[in-house]
Design a protein around this motif. Structure first.
Motif, PDB file in Angstrom:
ATOM      1  N   GLY A 162       0.816  -1.212   0.000  1.00 25.96           N
ATOM      2  CA  GLY A 162       0.000   0.000   0.000  1.00 25.96           C
ATOM      3  C   GLY A 162       0.844   1.254   0.000  1.00 25.96           C
ATOM      4  O   GLY A 162       0.527   2.238  -0.679  1.00 25.96           O
ATOM      5  N   THR A 163       1.940   1.222   0.733  1.00 22.55           N
ATOM      6  CA  THR A 163       2.853   2.363   0.757  1.00 22.55           C
ATOM      7  C   THR A 163       3.470   2.602  -0.613  1.00 22.55           C
ATOM      8  O   THR A 163       3.558   3.732  -1.089  1.00 22.55           O
ATOM      9  CB  THR A 163       3.965   2.124   1.793  1.00 22.55           C
ATOM     10  OG1 THR A 163       3.381   1.972   3.084  1.00 22.55           O
ATOM     11  CG2 THR A 163       4.941   3.297   1.819  1.00 22.55           C
ATOM     12  N   GLY A 164       3.911   1.516  -1.262  1.00 20.11           N
ATOM     13  CA  GLY A 164       4.494   1.644  -2.604  1.00 20.11           C
ATOM     14  C   GLY A 164       3.509   2.210  -3.615  1.00 20.11           C
ATOM     15  O   GLY A 164       3.866   3.059  -4.443  1.00 20.11           O
ATOM     16  N   LEU A 165       2.256   1.764  -3.541  1.00 23.92           N
ATOM     17  CA  LEU A 165       1.232   2.278  -4.448  1.00 23.92           C
ATOM     18  C   LEU A 165       0.983   3.766  -4.203  1.00 23.92           C
ATOM     19  O   LEU A 165       0.754   4.540  -5.143  1.00 23.92           O
ATOM     20  CB  LEU A 165      -0.070   1.489  -4.266  1.00 23.92           C
ATOM     21  CG  LEU A 165      -0.032   0.025  -4.707  1.00 23.92           C
ATOM     22  CD1 LEU A 165      -1.329  -0.677  -4.336  1.00 23.92           C
ATOM     23  CD2 LEU A 165       0.225  -0.086  -6.210  1.00 23.92           C
ATOM     24  N   THR A 166       1.033   4.180  -2.945  1.00 25.30           N
ATOM     25  CA  THR A 166       0.821   5.589  -2.621  1.00 25.30           C
ATOM     26  C   THR A 166       1.981   6.451  -3.116  1.00 25.30           C
ATOM     27  O   THR A 166       1.779   7.594  -3.546  1.00 25.30           O
ATOM     28  CB  THR A 166       0.627   5.774  -1.107  1.00 25.30           C
ATOM     29  OG1 THR A 166      -0.340   4.831  -0.625  1.00 25.30           O
ATOM     30  CG2 THR A 166       0.149   7.169  -0.782  1.00 25.30           C
ATOM     31  N   VAL A 167       3.204   5.918  -3.050  1.00 29.24           N
ATOM     32  CA  VAL A 167       4.352   6.634  -3.605  1.00 29.24           C
ATOM     33  C   VAL A 167       4.164   6.850  -5.114  1.00 29.24           C
ATOM     34  O   VAL A 167       4.396   7.956  -5.633  1.00 29.24           O
ATOM     35  CB  VAL A 167       5.658   5.862  -3.333  1.00 29.24           C
ATOM     36  CG1 VAL A 167       6.819   6.466  -4.123  1.00 29.24           C
ATOM     37  CG2 VAL A 167       5.986   5.872  -1.850  1.00 29.24           C
ATOM     38  N   LEU A 168       3.740   5.816  -5.817  1.00 29.32           N
ATOM     39  CA  LEU A 168       3.470   5.953  -7.250  1.00 29.32           C
ATOM     40  C   LEU A 168       2.359   6.976  -7.495  1.00 29.32           C
ATOM     41  O   LEU A 168       2.418   7.756  -8.456  1.00 29.32           O
ATOM     42  CB  LEU A 168       3.074   4.603  -7.846  1.00 29.32           C
ATOM     43  CG  LEU A 168       4.185   3.563  -7.973  1.00 29.32           C
ATOM     44  CD1 LEU A 168       3.616   2.249  -8.514  1.00 29.32           C
ATOM     45  CD2 LEU A 168       5.287   4.071  -8.912  1.00 29.32           C
ATOM     46  N   ALA A 169       1.345   6.989  -6.625  1.00 30.79           N
ATOM     47  CA  ALA A 169       0.260   7.969  -6.752  1.00 30.79           C
ATOM     48  C   ALA A 169       0.800   9.387  -6.639  1.00 30.79           C
ATOM     49  O   ALA A 169       0.355  10.294  -7.359  1.00 30.79           O
ATOM     50  CB  ALA A 169      -0.797   7.714  -5.673  1.00 30.79           C
TER      51      ALA A 169
END
Length: 305
Positions: A162-169
């Motif tokens: 979830g953290t990685g996806l938020t960084v991409l966001a």
């Protein structure tokens, strides 16, 4: 390249409105994701925003003309649509796997990247006072989110995903915002958002399940609609802020959104503890909040060269 109007007070006011709306948004989205999937929530937010904005512009006679649309860069519009749509999905997926506070922490990479993009692409400049403000801002975030940052370091599995996806966001949002600022050369902020809302709604239509919206109870249905209104007003204010103020300064004010989120989580957890779990603020976190606000004020109000 686009040049701001210089009406910094209006830009600041619009930025603060955006901060408040974006600060409370993760809480509303977290509640909504308890009953709906990511794509349906995103599609609904875009389609409602598009419809309401189209009616508003139509009544005022300010719908974009064909001549205006031809004058805009098709590539920049495509970039803005695709990257904003990607931001919505990535952020919601990250939010579903973490928590409102942690998602709001990580997404602050977005205004930071926007600020540096403004310095590089639009040749905006920070004074020494503003660079000191950046330093204070970073220290404030490290203190304010000390517990959350510890969670990110020690967490495993879905939390890290979830953290990685938020960084991409955050990355794709910064690209969208820079494209939108450049589009202001040929279109008004409202016209840009109308096109982006419509384009994003079309992108998500094949993946949405509109019939599930009618199964929601009054509470979740109301929260879902408030998310759509939040999208319309917040992005409209943000787009208009870029018209009147430098991207680097707008991004500095947006960096205070996590404080609104943490305060809102505390309020909601007291009023309706079954919806959101509370976030505990320590003395270190309070000190960090003060430094964050001080750093943002120094960046936003410092005189440019």
């Amino acid at each position: 390249m686009h040049q701001s109007s210089g009406r910094w007070r209006l830009g600041l006011l619009l930025s603060l409105l955006t901060v408040f709306l974006w600060g409370i948004l993760p809480i509303a989205l977290a509640v909504t994701l308890q009953t709906l999937d990511v794509y349906t929530v995103t599609w609904f937010r875009f389609i409602v925003s598009f419809a309401l904005l189209a009616v508003y512009l139509g009544v005022r006679g300010k719908l974009p003309t064909l001549t205006q649309l031809r004058s805009a860069s098709g590539k920049l519009l495509a970039i803005a649509i695709i990257f904003l749509a990607s931001n919505y999905v990535l952020f919601l997926q990250g939010l579903a796997l973490t928590s409102p506070a942690n998602a709001e922490v990580i997404i602050q990479l977005a205004p930071v990247l926007l600020g540096f993009g403004g310095l590089v692409l639009f040749r905006e400049r920070y004074t020494l006072r503003q660079w000191l403000g950046v330093s204070v801002l970073i220290v404030g975030f490290l203190l304010f989110f000390h517990e959350q940052l510890n969670n990110l370091i020690t967490a495993r599995g879905t939390y890290l995903l979830g953290t990685g996806l938020t960084v991409l966001a955050a990355i794709v949002w910064a690209i969208y915002a820079l494209a939108q600022k450049q589009l202001l050369q040929s279109l008004s902020s409202a016209s840009i958002m109308l096109i982006i809302y419509g384009g994003c709604a079309l992108l998500f239509t094949p993946f949405a399940h509109p019939n599930t919206i009618f199964t929601l109870d009054f509470l979740h249905g109301g929260i879902l609609f408030s998310c759509a209104l939040n999208t319309l007003i917040a992005y409209g204010a943000f787009a208009e802020a870029l018209e009147h103020w430098e991207a680097s300064r707008v991004s500095a004010v947006l960096a205070t959104a996590p404080i609104v989120t943490l305060i809102s989580v505390e309020v909601v957890s007291v009023v309706a503890s079954n919806l959101i779990a509370p976030e505990r603020l320590t003395l270190t976190g309070i000190l960090g909040a003060v430094l964050v606000v001080s750093g943002c004020v120094a960046i936003a109000l410092g005189k440019s060269k």
